[in-house]
Design an enzyme around this catalytic site. Structure first.
Site: not given
Lengths: 76, 249
Positions: A34-36
């Site tokens: 996951a990214d931000s």
């Protein structure tokens, strides 16, 4: 248990990952890629699904699948 | 046409540049939502134009400065049409006056509509774009945001603000294949500029190398460029549509 199953469904849907990978100890960023922005979407999906409001300082602590399940169980 | 089936929302779509954008996008096969705040008859006229080019659309009334109304109406559009793929933040107002005499309310009104309105609408519309991993947001800035203009500190601030807003949002959403760009018109023939005296209009023309005011269609063509496949690799950019009166960047 219902919370856990629902939570796993949300994670699978939001992060487009295989269900088998969504184990309690999995980290959203390190293990599930996951990214931000994914994290923000995940928190928003949790808010919608469980009809709760998750303040930013609580959201920051949700880093693993178990964290998310525990958080929802606690506030529900 | 690759834009067939896409849904667009154009704020302030009932008149001027907004109307031309609605018509242009509709001619490319986009279903257009014509937002308006106070003039339903004008919005219906836009919809008529949309139909004359073989397009389809709908009207929706809300004030972009009203955060709750934006959330409610954009949610309703998304529920009904599946998503908003293209958002054109065009709604804008002026409340001109020299700064020494400018009322706080005139500052607030312009900032609320022209800048916060874009924030409100983008925030409400971005989630389905993020899910679909496709989206196009175009913010209508102004040459005034780059050159400044006496009597328009509020308008100039809002329009320059849109550029920073665009660049920051472009960075946030690039990973989702959502591009965010600006079109900065110069002086365009609309109700907004028709209020200007003839002498002022003549003075303006002196500053424009191409020697004429622009048309709403000139601006709409640039919006269409950002939306069409040829614009896919552009994000965070500002396209100046001003007859050459400002060439910097």
């Amino acid at each position: 248990m219902a919370v856990e199953a629902k939570m796993i469904d949300i994670i699978v849907e939001q992060l487009s990952v295989d269900k088998e990978k969504v184990v309690p100890g999995a980290s959203f960023v390190d293990d599930l890629g996951a990214d931000s922005l994914d994290l923000v979407e995940l928190i928003m999906a949790m808010e919608e699904e469980f009809d709760v409001e998750i303040p930013d300082e609580e959201a920051e602590k949700i880093a693993t699948v178990q964290n998310a399940i525990d958080f929802v169980a606690k506030i529900q | 046409m690759s834009l067939e089936g896409k849904v667009a929302l154009i704020t302030g779509g009932s008149r001027g540049i907004g109307r031309a954008v609605c018509t242009q996008l509709a001619s490319l096969g986009v279903l257009v939502g014509v937002n308006y705040v106070s003039n339903p008859a004008a919005a219906e006229q836009t919809l008529e134009q949309v139909k004359t080019v073989g397009g389809q659309g709908f009207t929706c009334q809300f004030n972009v400065a009203d955060t709750e109304a934006v959330q409610k109406n954009i949610k309703a559009i998304i529920d009904q049409y599946g998503s908003i793929d293209i958002l054109v933040n065009n709604a804008g107002i002026t409340r001109d006056g020299l700064m020494a005499r400018m009322k706080e309310s005139h500052w607030d009104d312009v900032l609320d509509t022209n800048l916060k309105g874009a924030f409100n609408c983008s925030k409400a519309a971005m989630r389905p774009m993020m899910k679909k991993k496709w989206g196009r947001i175009i913010n209508i800035s102004s040459v005034i945001g780059f050159l400044g203009n006496g009597g328009q500190v509020n308008y100039g601030a809002a329009k320059a603000g849109l550029v920073g807003f665009t660049k920051s949002m472009a960075r946030e959403l690039a990973g989702r294949n959502i591009t965010v760009n600006c079109v900065a018109p110069g002086y365009i023939v609309t109700d907004m500029t028709e209020e200007l005296d003839q002498e002022v209009q003549d003075a303006i023309k002196m500053q424009i190398p191409l020697g004429r005011l622009g048309s709403p269609e000139d601006v709409a063509a640039s919006v269409a460029f950002f939306v069409s496949p040829g614009g896919d690799y552009l994000t965070g950019q500002t396209l100046h549509v001003n007859g050459g009166m400002y060439m910097g960047n």
